[in-house]
Scaffold this motif. Structure first.
Motif, PDB file in Angstrom:
ATOM      1  N   UNK A  75       0.862  -1.181   0.000  1.00  0.00           N
ATOM      2  CA  UNK A  75       0.000   0.000   0.000  1.00  0.00           C
ATOM      3  C   UNK A  75       0.897   1.229   0.000  1.00  0.00           C
ATOM      4  N   UNK A  76       0.320   2.389   0.139  1.00  0.00           N
ATOM      5  CA  UNK A  76       1.120   3.617  -0.003  1.00  0.00           C
ATOM      6  C   UNK A  76       2.183   3.761   1.075  1.00  0.00           C
ATOM      7  N   UNK A  77       1.846   3.436   2.315  1.00  0.00           N
ATOM      8  CA  UNK A  77       2.807   3.636   3.384  1.00  0.00           C
ATOM      9  C   UNK A  77       2.933   2.438   4.319  1.00  0.00           C
ATOM     10  N   UNK A  78       2.546   1.249   3.851  1.00  0.00           N
ATOM     11  CA  UNK A  78       2.716   0.058   4.690  1.00  0.00           C
ATOM     12  C   UNK A  78       2.650  -1.207   3.834  1.00  0.00           C
ATOM     13  N   UNK A  79       3.196  -2.280   4.406  1.00  0.00           N
ATOM     14  CA  UNK A  79       3.157  -3.601   3.781  1.00  0.00           C
ATOM     15  C   UNK A  79       2.203  -4.491   4.569  1.00  0.00           C
ATOM     16  N   UNK A  80       1.480  -5.343   3.868  1.00  0.00           N
ATOM     17  CA  UNK A  80       0.567  -6.281   4.529  1.00  0.00           C
ATOM     18  C   UNK A  80       0.901  -7.710   4.114  1.00  0.00           C
ATOM     19  N   UNK A  81       1.272  -8.564   5.067  1.00  0.00           N
ATOM     20  CA  UNK A  81       1.507  -9.975   4.710  1.00  0.00           C
ATOM     21  C   UNK A  81       0.211 -10.593   4.183  1.00  0.00           C
ATOM     22  N   UNK A  82       0.299 -11.327   3.095  1.00  0.00           N
ATOM     23  CA  UNK A  82      -0.886 -11.968   2.521  1.00  0.00           C
ATOM     24  C   UNK A  82      -0.600 -13.454   2.288  1.00  0.00           C
ATOM     25  N   UNK A  83      -1.664 -14.215   2.178  1.00  0.00           N
ATOM     26  CA  UNK A  83      -1.550 -15.656   1.936  1.00  0.00           C
ATOM     27  C   UNK A  83      -2.294 -16.003   0.653  1.00  0.00           C
ATOM     28  N   UNK A  84      -1.907 -17.103   0.072  1.00  0.00           N
ATOM     29  CA  UNK A  84      -2.634 -17.624  -1.082  1.00  0.00           C
ATOM     30  C   UNK A  84      -2.219 -17.042  -2.411  1.00  0.00           C
ATOM     31  N   UNK A  85      -1.250 -16.102  -2.416  1.00  0.00           N
ATOM     32  CA  UNK A  85      -0.826 -15.511  -3.689  1.00  0.00           C
ATOM     33  C   UNK A  85      -0.119 -16.565  -4.548  1.00  0.00           C
ATOM     34  N   UNK A  86       0.770 -17.336  -3.921  1.00  0.00           N
ATOM     35  CA  UNK A  86       1.458 -18.433  -4.605  1.00  0.00           C
ATOM     36  C   UNK A  86       1.040 -19.736  -3.946  1.00  0.00           C
ATOM     37  N   UNK A  87       0.533 -20.644  -4.758  1.00  0.00           N
ATOM     38  CA  UNK A  87       0.159 -21.964  -4.249  1.00  0.00           C
ATOM     39  C   UNK A  87       0.829 -23.019  -5.094  1.00  0.00           C
ATOM     40  N   UNK A  88       1.287 -24.066  -4.437  1.00  0.00           N
ATOM     41  CA  UNK A  88       1.962 -25.150  -5.130  1.00  0.00           C
ATOM     42  C   UNK A  88       0.927 -26.235  -5.422  1.00  0.00           C
ATOM     43  N   UNK A  89       0.576 -26.376  -6.677  1.00  0.00           N
ATOM     44  CA  UNK A  89      -0.434 -27.359  -7.057  1.00  0.00           C
ATOM     45  C   UNK A  89       0.229 -28.673  -7.420  1.00  0.00           C
ATOM     46  N   UNK A  90       0.625 -29.432  -6.395  1.00  0.00           N
ATOM     47  CA  UNK A  90       1.338 -30.686  -6.620  1.00  0.00           C
ATOM     48  C   UNK A  90       0.386 -31.780  -7.088  1.00  0.00           C
ATOM     49  N   UNK A  91       0.859 -32.549  -8.050  1.00  0.00           N
ATOM     50  CA  UNK A  91       0.064 -33.660  -8.559  1.00  0.00           C
ATOM     51  C   UNK A  91      -0.091 -34.711  -7.464  1.00  0.00           C
ATOM     52  N   UNK A  92      -1.295 -35.139  -7.208  1.00  0.00           N
ATOM     53  CA  UNK A  92      -1.548 -36.172  -6.212  1.00  0.00           C
ATOM     54  C   UNK A  92      -1.611 -35.655  -4.786  1.00  0.00           C
ATOM     55  N   UNK A  93      -1.600 -34.327  -4.599  1.00  0.00           N
ATOM     56  CA  UNK A  93      -1.631 -33.763  -3.253  1.00  0.00           C
ATOM     57  C   UNK A  93      -2.964 -34.060  -2.570  1.00  0.00           C
ATOM     58  N   UNK A  94      -2.888 -34.345  -1.268  1.00  0.00           N
ATOM     59  CA  UNK A  94      -4.085 -34.643  -0.472  1.00  0.00           C
ATOM     60  C   UNK A  94      -4.575 -33.421   0.292  1.00  0.00           C
ATOM     61  N   UNK A  95      -3.645 -32.541   0.656  1.00  0.00           N
ATOM     62  CA  UNK A  95      -3.968 -31.411   1.522  1.00  0.00           C
ATOM     63  C   UNK A  95      -3.843 -30.107   0.744  1.00  0.00           C
ATOM     64  N   UNK A  96      -4.772 -29.190   0.965  1.00  0.00           N
ATOM     65  CA  UNK A  96      -4.703 -27.842   0.412  1.00  0.00           C
ATOM     66  C   UNK A  96      -5.370 -26.914   1.423  1.00  0.00           C
ATOM     67  N   UNK A  97      -5.413 -25.627   1.120  1.00  0.00           N
ATOM     68  CA  UNK A  97      -6.064 -24.689   2.027  1.00  0.00           C
ATOM     69  C   UNK A  97      -7.579 -24.867   2.037  1.00  0.00           C
ATOM     70  N   UNK A  98      -8.086 -25.659   1.128  1.00  0.00           N
ATOM     71  CA  UNK A  98      -9.527 -25.940   1.097  1.00  0.00           C
ATOM     72  C   UNK A  98      -9.884 -27.191   1.899  1.00  0.00           C
ATOM     73  N   UNK A  99      -8.874 -27.827   2.510  1.00  0.00           N
ATOM     74  CA  UNK A  99      -9.104 -29.085   3.215  1.00  0.00           C
ATOM     75  C   UNK A  99      -9.920 -28.867   4.490  1.00  0.00           C
ATOM     76  N   UNK A 100     -11.025 -29.586   4.606  1.00  0.00           N
ATOM     77  CA  UNK A 100     -11.854 -29.597   5.818  1.00  0.00           C
ATOM     78  C   UNK A 100     -12.247 -31.046   6.101  1.00  0.00           C
ATOM     79  N   UNK A 101     -12.665 -31.295   7.312  1.00  0.00           N
ATOM     80  CA  UNK A 101     -13.139 -32.625   7.689  1.00  0.00           C
ATOM     81  C   UNK A 101     -12.096 -33.702   7.393  1.00  0.00           C
ATOM     82  N   UNK A 102     -10.832 -33.384   7.692  1.00  0.00           N
ATOM     83  CA  UNK A 102      -9.742 -34.337   7.476  1.00  0.00           C
ATOM     84  C   UNK A 102      -9.553 -35.174   8.735  1.00  0.00           C
TER      85      UNK A 102
END
Length: 280
Positions: free
Chosen positions: A85-112
């Motif tokens: 932003x103009x006068x500050x930085x904000x840590x963010x998540x989800x900008x880069x995601x590693x879409x590994x083939x065969x992955x079981x877990x992601x940020x959408x994982x629920x009821x695991x």
């Protein structure tokens, strides 16, 4: 030696994320806009010292940043991202995601469900270390009232009894598992080959870390899977003698001679001449 570097991404105004252009972070939240790498283009990538942080980089290069840029910092293999932003930085998540083939877990994982543990679990945070993504799972019902667990994308437990998220102790546990002590016993040559194999995988997958090799090359077009453009060792192959192939016409003439001999007929002169020539 680990590579320390940062990259700057700028909104691609031809993409569907053009509404992000020059919006401070509070307005992004108010409008409920997503900050995704698909909406951005990389502006530059540069090496930094091990002592640099996102703040020191921002202060040093502030004049070259635009509001809505994203700063991606790679410190010793650990990736963090910040919205500018103009006068500050904000840590963010989800900008880069590693879409590994065969992955079981992601940020959408629920009821695991975890083995030998009651109830269900859900992903609440993640971190990227050495090009791999690791997820913090909390109990769906009790959340932070019980210790969390860190899994890799394939469900392997990397850290247990986690009480303070991705603190330094948890990060060290992850590093100890992905870079075991046996690695220190490798010769420098084998360690170099092992690193090359890792970066080659990033290059093939097309992830942001593919750019890391470019930091050690003279030009980006030299990112080719060879450290500092060393020539590949020639492969040893056994010389094979090429077998002369018989022409279709030759096969036809041979067949005509066989038919003439079986039927008791004289062999035509042109076929007899060809047969004599082939014997020489």
């Amino acid at each position: 030696m680990k590579l320390n570097q940062y990259a700057v991404y700028r909104v691609d105004q031809t993409s569907s994320g053009k509404d992000l252009w020059r919006l401070p972070y509070d307005m992004v939240q108010k409008k409920k806009l997503q900050i995704r790498i698909e909406f951005y283009r990389q502006q530059r990538i540069e090496k930094v010292s091990a002592d640099d942080t996102a703040i020191t980089i921002w202060n040093r290069r502030k004049d070259s940043f635009e509001v809505s840029d994203v700063l991606v910092l790679n410190k010793e293999g650990e990736l963090t991202t910040y919205y500018i932003s103009e006068d500050y930085l904000t840590p963010i998540e989800g900008f880069i995601r590693m879409n590994s083939s065969g992955a079981l877990i992601s940020m959408d994982t629920v009821d695991y469900h975890l083995e030998n543990r009651k109830g269900s679990w859900m992903a609440t945070d993640y971190i990227i270390i050495d090009g791999k993504q690791f997820f913090l799972l909390e109990h769906t019902e009790y959340r932070d009232k019980v210790p969390a667990v860190v899994l890799d994308a394939y469900g392997k437990i990397m850290a247990d009894n986690v009480k303070n998220g991705f603190d330094d102790a948890v990060k060290q546990q992850i590093r100890d598992q992905i870079r075991p002590q046996e690695q220190t016993k490798l010769t420098p040559q084998k360690q170099q080959l092992q690193r090359l194999e890792i970066w080659q995988k990033y290059y093939q997958n097309g992830e942001w870390l593919r750019q890391a090799e470019s930091g050690g090359e003279a030009n980006y077009d030299m990112v080719d899977g060879r450290v500092n453009n060393l020539p590949k060792q020639p492969e040893k192959t056994k010389a094979k003698k090429r077998k002369k192939k018989e022409s279709v016409i030759g096969k036809l003439h041979k067949k005509q001679i066989e038919i003439a001999i079986r039927s008791g007929k004289p062999i035509p002169k042109y076929l007899e001449q060809n047969r004599e020539l082939n014997k020489r």
